[in-house]
Design an enzyme around this catalytic site. Sequence first.
Site, PDB file in Angstrom:
ATOM      1  N   SER A 176     -25.087  59.851  94.523  1.00  0.00           N
ATOM      2  CA  SER A 176     -26.496  59.580  94.245  1.00  0.00           C
ATOM      3  C   SER A 176     -27.174  59.256  95.565  1.00  0.00           C
ATOM      4  O   SER A 176     -26.513  58.856  96.527  1.00  0.00           O
ATOM      5  CB  SER A 176     -26.605  58.385  93.295  1.00  0.00           C
ATOM      6  OG  SER A 176     -27.911  57.872  93.253  1.00  0.00           O
ATOM      7  N   TYR A 192     -24.761  49.095  91.445  1.00  0.00           N
ATOM      8  CA  TYR A 192     -24.743  50.550  91.256  1.00  0.00           C
ATOM      9  C   TYR A 192     -24.735  51.251  92.616  1.00  0.00           C
ATOM     10  O   TYR A 192     -23.935  52.152  92.870  1.00  0.00           O
ATOM     11  CB  TYR A 192     -25.944  51.008  90.426  1.00  0.00           C
ATOM     12  CG  TYR A 192     -26.080  52.499  90.351  1.00  0.00           C
ATOM     13  CD1 TYR A 192     -25.277  53.243  89.492  1.00  0.00           C
ATOM     14  CD2 TYR A 192     -26.994  53.185  91.148  1.00  0.00           C
ATOM     15  CE1 TYR A 192     -25.375  54.625  89.423  1.00  0.00           C
ATOM     16  CE2 TYR A 192     -27.103  54.562  91.086  1.00  0.00           C
ATOM     17  CZ  TYR A 192     -26.299  55.276  90.233  1.00  0.00           C
ATOM     18  OH  TYR A 192     -26.407  56.645  90.174  1.00  0.00           O
TER      19      TYR A 192
END
Length: 158
Positions: free
Chosen positions: A137, A149
């Site tokens: 990501s 995250y």
Amino acid sequence: MSEKILLITGASSGIGKATAYLAVKKGYKVALVARSEDKLNNIASELGESNALAIACDITKLENIAQAVRKTIEKFGKIDAVFANAGVGLNKPGTENGDPKEWEDLIDLNIKALLWTAKVSLPYLKENKGHFIITSSVAGKIHLPGSVYGASKWFASG
């Protein structure tokens, strides 16, 4: 055997699902791995039994992903590529207000399952000079203060 075999984790939706359809269109056979058995069976049915194998399992367990790899080898005879795509985000981002149980689940899937998938598939990929592809990501490339995250995606990018 000239057919290429691709194992995809997180194959029941999103990028994994789209990759499965594109791969079959390009001539690949696919092993679809995710927890959602109904979704996987529907995708496999649409792609055709000779093109797709649905394997419902929880890849946060080493033995489960090892079994998925074995089933792929049993059906198709080899694996040429693995797309380690499964991942999860957080409902409560940030360290201060985050939920430690959510962090455990995220680390289990975004980090440990990635390691388990590599561990069990790399011996087969080496046999065929195959590829191990990881979904990360932008969160794994930029600084997001306090983001659990983001830290998991830094791991994936690394």
